[in-house]
Design an enzyme around this catalytic site. Sequence first.
Site, PDB file in Angstrom:
ATOM      1  N   ASP A 130       0.912  -1.035   0.038  1.00 49.73           N
ATOM      2  CA  ASP A 130       0.083  -0.259  -0.028  1.00 49.73           C
ATOM      3  C   ASP A 130       0.888   1.239   0.099  1.00 49.73           C
ATOM      4  OD1 ASP A 130      -2.412   1.795   0.903  1.00 49.73           O
ATOM      5  OD2 ASP A 130      -3.266  -0.177   1.097  1.00 49.73           O
ATOM      6  N   HIS A 148      -3.701   5.938   3.529  1.00 48.26           N
ATOM      7  CA  HIS A 148      -4.522   4.750   3.088  1.00 48.26           C
ATOM      8  C   HIS A 148      -4.204   3.383   3.776  1.00 48.26           C
ATOM      9  CE1 HIS A 148      -5.711   1.779   0.392  1.00 48.26           C
ATOM     10  NE2 HIS A 148      -7.042   2.462   0.043  1.00 48.26           N
ATOM     11  N   ASN A 165     -14.125   0.055  -7.059  1.00 51.60           N
ATOM     12  CA  ASN A 165     -15.167   1.108  -6.331  1.00 51.60           C
ATOM     13  C   ASN A 165     -16.136   1.656  -7.551  1.00 51.60           C
ATOM     14  OD1 ASN A 165     -14.281   0.542  -3.966  1.00 51.60           O
ATOM     15  ND2 ASN A 165     -13.182   2.570  -3.812  1.00 51.60           N
ATOM     16  N   ALA A 174      -7.824  -8.157  -8.584  1.00 48.87           N
ATOM     17  CA  ALA A 174      -9.099  -8.990  -8.078  1.00 48.87           C
ATOM     18  C   ALA A 174      -9.625  -9.916  -9.029  1.00 48.87           C
ATOM     19  CB  ALA A 174     -10.015  -8.017  -7.393  1.00 48.87           C
ATOM     20  N   SER A 203     -11.354  -1.174  -0.556  1.00 53.97           N
ATOM     21  CA  SER A 203      -9.842  -1.257   0.125  1.00 53.97           C
ATOM     22  C   SER A 203     -10.121  -1.551   1.347  1.00 53.97           C
ATOM     23  CB  SER A 203      -9.271   0.291   0.212  1.00 53.97           C
ATOM     24  OG  SER A 203      -8.694   0.762  -1.190  1.00 53.97           O
TER      25      SER A 203
END
Length: 374
Positions: free
Chosen positions: A132, A161, A254, A266, A318
Site C-alpha cells: 500500500d 490509506h 469502487n 482482484a 480497500s
Amino acid sequence: MSRSELGELLCRRALGSGGRNTERRLIAVRNKSEYDRCLARLKQEGVNPVKSLRGAGLLCVHADKRRDWSEIKAHPSVRFVEKDAVVRTHGALRRTVKRSAAAGVPWNVTRVQAPVLWPRTRGGGVRIAVMDTGIGPHPDLVVAGGVNTTGGRSFRDDNGHGTHVAGIAAGRGGRRGRAGVAPRVSLYAVKVLGSDGLGFISDIVEGIEWCRARRIRVINMSFGLPPGVESRAMREAVRRAYRSGIAIAASAGNAGRASGGLDSPAGYPETIAVAACTRGNRIAGFSSRGRGIAVAAPGSAIRSTWPGGGYRTMSGTSMAAPHAAAGAALLLGLRGNLRPAAVKRAMRRGAGSLGFAVRAQGAGLLQLQNAART
C-alpha cells in the site's frame, strides 16, 4: 536477428531519464543470460533503467515514444513489452481526523466473527504484508519490517490509506486501542504506492518478489487497474506468489454496478476478491460487480488507524479486503499447512449469503468461525 543485439536495440530506444516524449515501459526478457547482457549494455551506454528485476526477468526503462518498438517486441529474447501502468487505491476519506476513538473491538471486526477465533489464535507467527502507501506510525500498530519499492528509503505512510488498511487487519487493540481482525500477526509494510495513492506496476512486482523472498504468508492488495487495462507483468507476479503459497486478498474496485467487471488483481483467479458491504448487511453501492468475487466484507464507514496516532473513517473495497487478508492469517494460525486455494475455499464455504447476486456478493459475508470449521 541475433539475440545478442537486444541490448543495442534497447540503447537506441530507451532514454536515461523521463521527459515529455517518454513513458515507462516494461520489457520481459526470456532468459537470465540475455537479461544480464542487456543490463550491462545499457549501463555501458549510460542508460540507467528505472528498475531492474532480475528474478522476474523485467527491465523498466524510459521509452522514447517517437521511436518504433516493433523490432524489440518481435525479438526472440523478448517475451512481451508493456506500459508500466499505474494502479490506484480503492478507498475514500469520509470524515475528519480525531485523536481518539472508542477502544475495543469495532463492529466490522465482530461482523466477520474474528473474535470468536481469538481464544484459539490471533494470528501470532503468521506474516502478513500490506502492499500500500506504507504504514504508520501509530501506537495500535507494530510493524515487524518492510520495504519501499517506489524509490524512497522509508516505508512509513505519507498518504494514510495504508495505515487505515493495516489497522483493520492488525490493530493491536488492548485497553486503549482498537483491535483488528488478526491483532497478533507479524505485520510488514510494503510501500508500493506514493503519497497520491498511485503506484507503478513495476513497483508492485518488486514488492511481490520481496514478499516471496521473505516467506510472507498473506498479502493484502487494496488497489487495482480498471477492467480493460491489463498487465501481464502483474498477472505473472501474482501467479508466482500464489504458487509460492501466499494467500492474496484483493479489493474488487469502487466502480459500482456499472463497473464492467473487477479491477485487477482482484479479477485474477489466484486472489481472494473482496466486495464491500455496509453495516446494514447490504452490498455497498460503490462496490464493483463482476465475475470472480469470493466474499464480501465490511467496507462502508470503517473507522481505523491514521498516521500520527489518530483515527479516520473511510469507505471502499480497500477497507473490505483486509478483513479477508487478516482472516486468512487466522485460518493459517489454526492450520499452518493450508494452501491459498484451501484458504479461499474455506472462506467461500463458510460465508453467509446476504441475498444479493453472486456477481455482487460472491459467496456472501465473510464468516471466519464458519470458515474455520470447513
